[in-house]
Design an enzyme around this catalytic site. Structure first.
Site, PDB file in Angstrom:
ATOM      1  N   GLU A 118       0.998  -0.943   0.022  1.00 48.05           N
ATOM      2  CA  GLU A 118      -0.193   0.031   0.139  1.00 48.05           C
ATOM      3  C   GLU A 118       0.837   1.180  -0.212  1.00 48.05           C
ATOM      4  OE1 GLU A 118      -3.128  -0.430   2.297  1.00 48.05           O
ATOM      5  OE2 GLU A 118      -4.339  -2.222   2.016  1.00 48.05           O
ATOM      6  N   HIS A 233      -9.205   9.974   2.514  1.00 47.44           N
ATOM      7  CA  HIS A 233      -8.985   8.199   1.730  1.00 47.44           C
ATOM      8  C   HIS A 233      -9.218   8.849   0.528  1.00 47.44           C
ATOM      9  CE1 HIS A 233      -8.405   4.621  -0.059  1.00 47.44           C
ATOM     10  NE2 HIS A 233      -7.948   4.321   1.479  1.00 47.44           N
ATOM     11  N   HIS A 337     -12.081   9.171   6.406  1.00 46.64           N
ATOM     12  CA  HIS A 337     -11.921   7.656   6.634  1.00 46.64           C
ATOM     13  C   HIS A 337     -11.111   6.925   8.013  1.00 46.64           C
ATOM     14  CE1 HIS A 337     -10.766   3.777   5.078  1.00 46.64           C
ATOM     15  NE2 HIS A 337      -8.739   3.791   5.835  1.00 46.64           N
TER      16      HIS A 337
HETATM   17  C1  SIN Z   1      -7.363   0.767   2.348  1.00 50.83           C
HETATM   18  O1  SIN Z   1      -7.345  -0.728   2.121  1.00 50.83           O
HETATM   19  O2  SIN Z   1      -7.100   1.942   1.492  1.00 50.83           O
HETATM   20  C2  SIN Z   1      -7.735   1.448   3.523  1.00 50.83           C
HETATM   21  C3  SIN Z   1      -6.461   0.389   4.821  1.00 50.83           C
HETATM   22  C4  SIN Z   1      -6.407   1.243   5.988  1.00 50.83           C
HETATM   23  O3  SIN Z   1      -7.517   2.611   5.816  1.00 50.83           O
HETATM   24  O4  SIN Z   1      -5.569   0.728   6.578  1.00 50.83           O
END
Ligand code: SIN
Length: 513
Positions: A118, A233, A337
């Site tokens: 990520e 987010h 988020h």
């Molecule tokens: C995501 O899957 O983009 C969110 C993961 C997170 O907020 O830690």
């Protein structure tokens, strides 16, 4: 529902049935504990919705020091290094703990835990379960474990309304259920109530999470840290659905790109592009939308044909919105988020109020700094739940004798929501924040259903007004740079009310940096 609470007196009370609450209860066993959940376990917990998994340095090319470096970089100078180091060193063990409770993590054909990528992680270190349904799978296993632990008394449909404090320490919980008010005598309370998504129009979280834990702690006089830091987010599915479906960062981890209506990859000029820290990507998307563009996630080439198999939850949300990701671009916009700020806690989860602990999103350990690194929050909840449980188990506290319980209104966030949505978004400025403070203060003083959400909003707005710099997720158009020194902020409800009142009569809030 009728609840006989007399035989439960003196037990530790955990408020909240998400991952933090369930793990704390499980670690407390065999000590008898009471777990309160507003809804049937797992039904309205943001944990259940988590797509991203847990970040842990499990790869051969990884170690906790690298995980720490990425966390500190994303946190933009505001992380508590010592706290972050302790938590991230314990992260690999947290995966084992969850596996021990029956969580089925995604694995490679060889049987090792599969590691995803990520944004702002320099290594593949995101552990998923059930693809993009990690929260659902973890909750399934933990709810089953809790239900089969006889010392955990789960009370569903009971909502905590106030913490009772006598001589400066917790002596009970005033709660409400369908048959009326209930008083639970206890000297040990753990808040595990999640976040504040319900205070925003555009959020990826259950609307029922509207800062109830923050309000409980605020009314008990607790100190809060870093409340102004709210994460947006960058890739929520843009459409009429509320809460907004999340499109996980893991999709970008598998190669998806962000483009505008002309097909331009406008993040090209941003360092790290699609892999920049979340606050940076969210701001870039926000500005592009504000400039009149439309913004999309393009998954057609990568992950391409495997998208629906890898991300079934997201594919289903797209399908419901009439989007075929194999052919169509997916419209996106930033949405609230995660809350980095919360009740200030130490490593054992102790708050400033004796007898009160906090764990998970409601708490602020200092791990996340000004901008949380993706998937560090479930890790934090699982790791810290053990330390919280150890601390609670090592403390005593029977609670007070108070027998009468008064009914308090169910918090209603509808008055506060538009104010926070307008003033506390991806970018902020003094004028908008002052307007929010002016409108929130009278709501706090009304002492009705609007007051608790407004109290939470007021503390956040005052903290945001006082932080006269831009850092991480707190972006002030009128103070676009870092201050010379990075400082974590602290506030209480009384201090926020006093500042808001003073603000009405003097320029105090203009001059405090
Ligand atoms: C995501 O899957 O983009 C969110 C993961 C997170 O907020 O830690």
């Amino acid at each position: 529902m009728s609840i006989d609470v007399h035989h439960l007196a003196g037990r530790p009370v955990i408020i909240g049935g998400g991952i933090a609450g369930l793990m704390t209860a499980l670690h407390l066993a065999p000590e008898p504990v009471l777990l309160l959940s507003r809804t049937p376990l797992g039904a309205d917990a943001s944990s259940t919705w988590a797509q991203g998994g847990l970040a842990a340095s499990l790869g051969d090319d990884d170690d906790p020091a690298l995980h720490l470096a990425d966390t500190l970089a994303a946190g933009d100078g505001l992380c508590d290094r010592e706290m972050a180091s302790r938590i991230l060193n314990a992260a690999p063990g947290a995966i084992e703990t969850l596996a021990g409770f029956g969580v089925r993590f995604d694995r490679t054909p060889e049987g090792t835990v599969r590691l995803g990528l990520e944004a702002a992680h320099s290594r593949r270190r995101i552990v998923h379960a059930g693809g993009d349904g990690s929260g659902r799978e973890i909750m399934r296993a933990l709810v089953a474990a809790v239900r089969s632990t006889p010392t955990i008394e789960v009370v569903e449909g009971l909502e905590a309304r106030r913490l009772v404090v006598e001589d400066g320490r917790i002596t009970g919980v005033l709660a409400s259920c369908s048959t009326g008010p209930v008083f639970l005598a206890t000297g040990r309370v753990v808040l595990a109530t999640g976040g504040i998504g319900g205070l925003f129009h555009d959020s990826t979280n259950p609307l029922g999470s509207c800062g109830q834990g923050l309000a409980l702690a605020a009314r008990a006089g607790a100190i809060f840290a870093d409340l102004e830091f709210i994460q947006f987010h960058p890739t929520a599915l843009d459409g009429p659905c509320r809460p907004m479906p999340l499109i996980s960062e893991a999709v970008r981890g598998e190669g998806a790109i962000i483009v505008d209506e002309t097909g331009r990859r406008f993040l090209d000029g941003v360092r790290g592009a699609e892999f920049a820290p979340r606050d940076i990507v969210a701001r870039a998307v926000w500005r592009h939308l504000a400039d009149g563009h439309r913004v999309f996630l393009d998954v057609r080439e990568k992950p391409g044909a495997t998208f629906a198999r890898q991300f079934p939850t997201i594919a289903s949300a797209c399908g419901k919105a009439g989007i075929d990701p194999a052919r169509d671009l997916i419209p996106i916009r930033p949405a609230q988020h995660y809350h980095m700020g919360g009740v200030a806690v130490d490593l054992a989860g102790r708050t400033s109020v004796p007898g009160l602990w906090a764990c998970g999103e409601v708490a602020s350990t200092g791990l996340h700094g000004a901008n949380r690194l993706a998937s560090n929050s479930l890790t934090e909840a699982v790791v810290c739940a053990r330390w919280v449980a150890e601390s609670v188990a090592g403390s005593s506290g029977d609670g007070g004798k108070r027998a009468t319980a008064t009914d308090l209104p169910q918090p209603d966030p509808r008055s506060a929501r538009p104010l926070l949505s307008r003033a506390l978004g991806v970018t902020r400025d003094s004028e908008g924040l002052k307007e929010a403070v002016r409108a929130l203060l009278p709501l706090v003083q009304r002492h009705d259903a609007a007051s608790d959400p407004a109290a939470v909003g007021l503390m956040i707005a005052v903290a945001a007004l006082l932080r006269q710099e831009s850092r991480g997720a707190h972006s002030r158009t009128d103070f676009p740079h870092h201050a010379a020194v990075a400082r974590r902020s602290q506030i209480t409800l009384d201090a926020a009310i006093a500042a808001a009142r003073e603000f009405g009569s003097s320029p105090m809030l203009e001059s405090v940096a």
